[in-house]
Design a protein around this motif. Structure first.
Motif, PDB file in Angstrom:
ATOM      1  N   VAL A   1      -8.948 -39.753   8.384  1.00  0.00           N
ATOM      2  CA  VAL A   1      -8.812 -38.522   9.146  1.00  0.00           C
ATOM      3  C   VAL A   1      -7.417 -38.415   9.754  1.00  0.00           C
ATOM      4  O   VAL A   1      -6.741 -37.397   9.645  1.00  0.00           O
ATOM      5  CB  VAL A   1      -9.873 -38.458  10.267  1.00  0.00           C
ATOM      6  CG1 VAL A   1      -9.611 -37.288  11.199  1.00  0.00           C
ATOM      7  CG2 VAL A   1     -11.253 -38.349   9.660  1.00  0.00           C
TER       8      VAL A   1
ATOM      9  N   THR B   1      -4.496 -35.683   9.025  1.00  0.00           N
ATOM     10  CA  THR B   1      -3.956 -34.795  10.056  1.00  0.00           C
ATOM     11  C   THR B   1      -2.437 -34.889  10.103  1.00  0.00           C
ATOM     12  O   THR B   1      -1.766 -33.871  10.213  1.00  0.00           O
ATOM     13  CB  THR B   1      -4.530 -35.149  11.443  1.00  0.00           C
ATOM     14  OG1 THR B   1      -5.622 -36.022  11.255  1.00  0.00           O
ATOM     15  CG2 THR B   1      -4.957 -33.941  12.178  1.00  0.00           C
TER      16      THR B   1
ATOM     17  N   THR C   1       0.249 -31.754   9.378  1.00  0.00           N
ATOM     18  CA  THR C   1       1.179 -31.179  10.343  1.00  0.00           C
ATOM     19  C   THR C   1       2.610 -31.261   9.849  1.00  0.00           C
ATOM     20  O   THR C   1       3.410 -30.379  10.101  1.00  0.00           O
ATOM     21  CB  THR C   1       1.057 -31.868  11.717  1.00  0.00           C
ATOM     22  OG1 THR C   1       0.718 -33.216  11.480  1.00  0.00           O
ATOM     23  CG2 THR C   1       0.015 -31.218  12.575  1.00  0.00           C
TER      24      THR C   1
ATOM     25  N   GLU D   1      -4.013 -25.110   2.499  1.00  0.00           N
ATOM     26  CA  GLU D   1      -3.492 -24.469   3.709  1.00  0.00           C
ATOM     27  C   GLU D   1      -2.004 -24.197   3.597  1.00  0.00           C
ATOM     28  O   GLU D   1      -1.515 -23.187   4.097  1.00  0.00           O
ATOM     29  CB  GLU D   1      -3.797 -25.333   4.939  1.00  0.00           C
ATOM     30  CG  GLU D   1      -5.270 -25.298   5.313  1.00  0.00           C
ATOM     31  CD  GLU D   1      -5.533 -25.981   6.641  1.00  0.00           C
ATOM     32  OE1 GLU D   1      -4.646 -25.979   7.502  1.00  0.00           O
ATOM     33  OE2 GLU D   1      -6.640 -26.510   6.807  1.00  0.00           O
TER      34      GLU D   1
ATOM     35  N   LYS E   1     -11.272 -32.658  13.835  1.00  0.00           N
ATOM     36  CA  LYS E   1     -10.616 -32.053  12.689  1.00  0.00           C
ATOM     37  C   LYS E   1     -10.595 -30.532  12.833  1.00  0.00           C
ATOM     38  O   LYS E   1      -9.621 -29.883  12.477  1.00  0.00           O
ATOM     39  CB  LYS E   1     -11.345 -32.429  11.388  1.00  0.00           C
ATOM     40  CG  LYS E   1     -10.918 -33.748  10.812  1.00  0.00           C
ATOM     41  CD  LYS E   1     -11.730 -34.103   9.586  1.00  0.00           C
ATOM     42  CE  LYS E   1     -11.229 -33.438   8.312  1.00  0.00           C
ATOM     43  NZ  LYS E   1     -11.986 -33.848   7.118  1.00  0.00           N
TER      44      LYS E   1
ATOM     45  N   ALA F   1      -7.845 -29.485  15.148  1.00  0.00           N
ATOM     46  CA  ALA F   1      -6.549 -29.564  14.466  1.00  0.00           C
ATOM     47  C   ALA F   1      -6.397 -28.388  13.509  1.00  0.00           C
ATOM     48  O   ALA F   1      -5.316 -27.808  13.381  1.00  0.00           O
ATOM     49  CB  ALA F   1      -6.433 -30.877  13.703  1.00  0.00           C
ATOM     50  N   PHE F   2      -7.508 -28.029  12.871  1.00  0.00           N
ATOM     51  CA  PHE F   2      -7.495 -26.909  11.925  1.00  0.00           C
ATOM     52  C   PHE F   2      -7.099 -25.616  12.635  1.00  0.00           C
ATOM     53  O   PHE F   2      -6.253 -24.860  12.173  1.00  0.00           O
ATOM     54  CB  PHE F   2      -8.892 -26.772  11.301  1.00  0.00           C
ATOM     55  CG  PHE F   2      -9.100 -25.531  10.476  1.00  0.00           C
ATOM     56  CD1 PHE F   2      -8.736 -25.507   9.133  1.00  0.00           C
ATOM     57  CD2 PHE F   2      -9.676 -24.401  11.027  1.00  0.00           C
ATOM     58  CE1 PHE F   2      -8.936 -24.374   8.364  1.00  0.00           C
ATOM     59  CE2 PHE F   2      -9.873 -23.260  10.266  1.00  0.00           C
ATOM     60  CZ  PHE F   2      -9.507 -23.248   8.934  1.00  0.00           C
TER      61      PHE F   2
ATOM     62  N   ARG G   1      -3.379 -25.655  13.578  1.00  0.00           N
ATOM     63  CA  ARG G   1      -2.513 -25.405  12.423  1.00  0.00           C
ATOM     64  C   ARG G   1      -2.564 -23.927  12.046  1.00  0.00           C
ATOM     65  O   ARG G   1      -1.564 -23.323  11.689  1.00  0.00           O
ATOM     66  CB  ARG G   1      -2.992 -26.222  11.219  1.00  0.00           C
ATOM     67  CG  ARG G   1      -2.702 -27.686  11.289  1.00  0.00           C
ATOM     68  CD  ARG G   1      -2.808 -28.318   9.916  1.00  0.00           C
ATOM     69  NE  ARG G   1      -4.069 -28.028   9.238  1.00  0.00           N
ATOM     70  CZ  ARG G   1      -5.196 -28.712   9.415  1.00  0.00           C
ATOM     71  NH1 ARG G   1      -5.225 -29.712  10.272  1.00  0.00           N
ATOM     72  NH2 ARG G   1      -6.291 -28.402   8.762  1.00  0.00           N
TER      73      ARG G   1
END
Lengths: 459, 331
Positions: A12, A16, A20, A62, B82, B85-86, B89
């Motif tokens: 995880v 992350t 970023t 994303e 998570k 954080a999503f 972002r």
């Protein structure tokens, strides 16, 4: 337990951080913004869905401004219907599905594929009892272990014995137009066992006409349970469901598809032609994300595979135990319990131009559909070419790959030479029966098999 | 009275005053005995579990289930992180995009990650409640109507008797097809899968409420009806003042039956249709076939049982609260 949890947290965290860091967006203008940003993709619980999971977990979707929800589907039929009726925007599909849908075998719809998902990755497993019966017919190596690849000729006496006893020899595959169906048929036929014909023009889509081994559909995750229940004596399926049989001690994988046809094309990513037309930027961007995921999976000689295994073992993806998934994903394959052999290319996601949608791959599936009667009458070579060009879209792939190369995210050497590539691989001869396949000559290829329909045959 | 006390002193078993003794005996009956039952059950379970070997490993015992519950909770927490954080972002990305493309209308999308066990529990609870309320809205007024009119009752009774025993699994494909045919919208308010599960639940839990309401209404004491006649109450007032209060115990008995059915039906429907919820969780874990799957399935089964129990108790409490006849429902 604790170790798993720590591993999970590490994954995880790693995800992350990468997400970023990697969110540059200077490239956005040149590509055009995605027309549709919220997407739902379907998949079946198999390790070869990995590019989708990785593109999500590593933030590649994303990065393209796509917000993707990934949903496991109950079986291939549900998944295909989902894409056709728009519940799903795209899905991990069997290579035969877009082709069959487009030519109207089964549900008719124009599905295209801009991205091939992987090479190889399937295996054929038989139950312990069948293995014990076929083992005496398998040639041995000096160290006493079976000589590979194991031909279906070793299975033939077993099938004959079952038939003599009046027991139908049932085997499972995952879908009528699945790679697994064609691979299992190829292997059986190469060993002299007739897997049966389809006759859709007579309304017979069981695929069991004149069959010595009776093939029927079972969803991948249910294969081990169905084998254990004794409903089928063997099956052809993707991973981890062959290794699962070894772990559970209920069956023995006898051959991988890598040994049936070296580096055979496997799953594809399917979307409707309508979707690609309506949302060209989204299509381009999702292809870019998938290419990046495939690159990541094969990077540095599979260095990222252990991490991929951790991700896939999460319950929302494949969900099987990490060690079961790791067995095949990290380049080894366990046949009989303890007989673990190196198959470094068992799962290929990127190298050997694995993700490029070759027309010749499409044509191969069409030849097998003709061979087994799913296409019930002769078609000229030009027809095979036209269908392949309608479904496989290397143009979309090339556009995505080029944009990645331009941005320095990929290396041009990892892709075919787009200017000169005609979409047909050189004739391939690394099949278990040694027959050579030339994608430009489909009818000649169909005629070269001892078992199977040939030019002029109609049931 | 005095004699009793002396007697018990003399026996020496209990020198405590009567009220204390009564509390103790109630405590013994209501706490110690059930506790003993639970302990015995856990013991038998873990003993049995140790002797069942499946192809997915040993059958999970109580300890495994407890452990899985903790790990499900940990996963839930990790997923929440998570999700945060999503969203961060996403906001950042939206801001960047607006800077480059001012015409863009930023929008915050829901988290696209997996639904955790606890999310699934919540989904199931919402679905069952909606399905049940919809059923109640239909069944109670209709039940009152057929309870009041014998002709109507005779007319609809055969239909009800045939519809009542239909299994949810038979309704489900029909509901799915009808919903996907009729419920077409670009940006649906609620997902189709939610409607499918909800309507299946409604169809299955309608009947006990309907029948109990009708029976309750039909069997009001003739005295009460006569009172209403003497006062010549208008029909609506008759229903509100006489019929409803008299039928409340029967209506609630029906509701309790219904909510039990609703919960069982929902799990089956979710499992079969792969609609989000606890049923899907169980099926997904079964499909995963990992060494933790059985433990997780059993954990889910126990949670399902607990929720069913709480729903039933909730209904009982509600019934006690609104009913004039406190003794009508005790178990």
């Amino acid at each position: 337990m604790e170790a798993i949890r720590n591993g999970f947290m590490a994954v995880v965290l790693a995800i992350t951080t990468t997400m970023t860091v990697g969110s540059g967006s200077a490239r956005a203008e040149s590509l055009g913004w995605p027309e549709k940003e919220e997407l739902t993709f379907g998949f079946i619980k198999l390790t070869d869905m990995a590019p989708i999971a990785i593109a999500y977990e590593k933030g590649y979707f994303e990065d393209e401004g796509l917000y993707v929800t990934i949903e496991a589907q109950a079986n291939w039929k549900v998944l295909l219907d989902g894409v056709i009726d728009g519940r799903l925007d795209g899905a991990h599909m069997l290579a035969g599905q877009p082709l069959a849908a487009t030519i109207g075998f089964g549900t008719e719809a124009h599905i295209i594929t801009p991205f091939s998902m992987d090479l190889n990755g399937n295996g054929i497993t038989v139950s312990n009892a069948v293995w014990d019966a076929m083992k005496p017919h398998v040639p041995k190596r000096a160290d006493g272990k079976p000589e590979h690849p194991i031909s279906a000729a070793a299975l033939k006496p077993v099938v004959e014995q079952y038939r003599a006893e009046g027991k139908p020899f049932n085997m499972g595959m995952v879908f009528p137009v699945s790679t697994h169906n064609y691979e299992l048929r190829y292997w059986l036929a190469a060993g002299g066992i007739h897997p049966g014909y389809y006759a859709p023009h007579k309304g017979d889509i069981s695929g069991q006409l004149q069959a010595e081994a009776l093939l029927s559909v079972t969803p991948p995750p249910q294969m081990p349970a169905t084998l254990e229940a004794g409903t089928i004596y063997g099956y052809c399926v993707g991973e981890p469901w062959n290794q699962q049989a070894v772990f559970k001690g209920i069956g023995v994988p006898v051959i991988t598809d890598y040994e049936i046809w070296k580096n055979n094309p496997e799953k594809v990513f399917g979307i409707t032609a309508e979707f690609a037309e309506k949302y060209p930027n989204t299509t381009l961007r999702l292809t870019r994300a998938l290419i990046r995921a495939a690159m990541w999976l094969d990077e540095n000689d599979n260095a990222n595979r252990p991490e991929a295994v951790q991700i896939l073992s999460q319950s929302q993806y494949v969900g099987a135990d990490a060690e079961v998934i790791a067995n095949s994903m990290t380049g080894t394959f366990e046949y009989e319990k303890g007989d673990r052999r190196e198959v470094p290319d068992f799962n290929v996601f990127f190298r050997y131009f694995a993700t490029y949608p070759y027309y010749s791959d499409a044509v191969w599936y069409l030849t097998q559909m003709r061979r087994w009667g799913q296409i019930d009458e002769d078609r000229p070579d030009s027809w095979y070419r036209e269908v392949a060009e309608k479904v496989y879209r290397p143009d979309l792939y090339a556009a995505a790959a080029k944009s990645l190369v331009d941005e320095g995210l990929a290396d041009a050497a990892d892709f075919p030479e787009f200017g000169t590539e005609d979409g047909y691989r050189e004739p391939q001869s690394e099949f278990i029966d040694g027959v050579t396949y030339d994608g430009t000559q489909p009818n000649a290829y169909i005629d070269s098999f001892p078992i199977g329909l040939k030019t002029g045959d109609r049931l | 009275m005095g004699k009793t006390i002396t007697l018990s002193r003399a026996t020496g078993v209990s020198s405590l005053p009567a009220p204390v003794r009564r509390v103790m005996s109630i405590g013994l009956k209501n706490v110690v005995v059930p506790l003993l039952g639970i302990v015995l059950f856990l013991g038998a379970w873990s003993l049995a579990a140790r002797n069942i070997d499946t192809s997915l490993g040993q059958f999970p015992g109580p300890a495994t289930v407890a452990q899985q519950f903790v790990s499900l909770y940990d996963e839930h927490r990790a997923e929440r992180e998570k999700a945060e954080a999503f969203y961060e972002r996403q906001e950042q990305r939206n801001a960047e995009r607006v800077a480059q493309d001012p015409s863009y209308e930023p929008k915050i999308r829901d988290y696209t990650g997996k639904e955790t066990f606890f999310d699934q529990v919540r989904t199931s609870l919402i679905t069952v409640m909606c399905g049940f309320l919809l059923a109640a809205l239909v069944a109670i007024p209709f039940g009152i109507a057929i309870g009041l009119s014998e002709t109507l009752y005779t007319a609809v009774n055969p239909v009800i008797q045939v519809l009542k025993p239909i299994s949810p699994l038979a309704w489900l494909p029909l509901v799915t097809m009808v919903v996907s045919a009729l419920y077409v919208s670009e940006d649906p308010l609620v997902p189709k899968s939610f409607l499918n599960s909800m309507i299946t639940v409604t169809l299955c839990c309608l009947w006990p409420m309907l029948i109990n309401t009708a029976v309750g209404v039909a069997s009001i004491s003739q005295d009460l009806v006569n009172v209403s006649r003497v006062l010549s109450l208008p029909p609506l007032t008759h229903v509100r003042r006489i019929v409803l209060p008299a039928a409340v115990p029967a209506i609630f008995t029906g509701m309790r039956l219904s909510i039990g059915i609703a919960w069982m039906v929902l799990i089956a429907a979710e499992m079969l249709a792969q609609n989000p919820g606890l049923g899907k969780f169980v099926w997904d874990e079964f499909q995963n076939g990992s060494s933790e799957s059985l433990g997780r399935i059993l954990t889910a089964a126990i949670v399902i049982g607990f929720i069913g129990f709480l729903l039933d108790r909730g209904m009982l409490t509600l019934q006690r609260f609104v009913s004039w006849d406190r003794n009508s429902a005790t178990r």
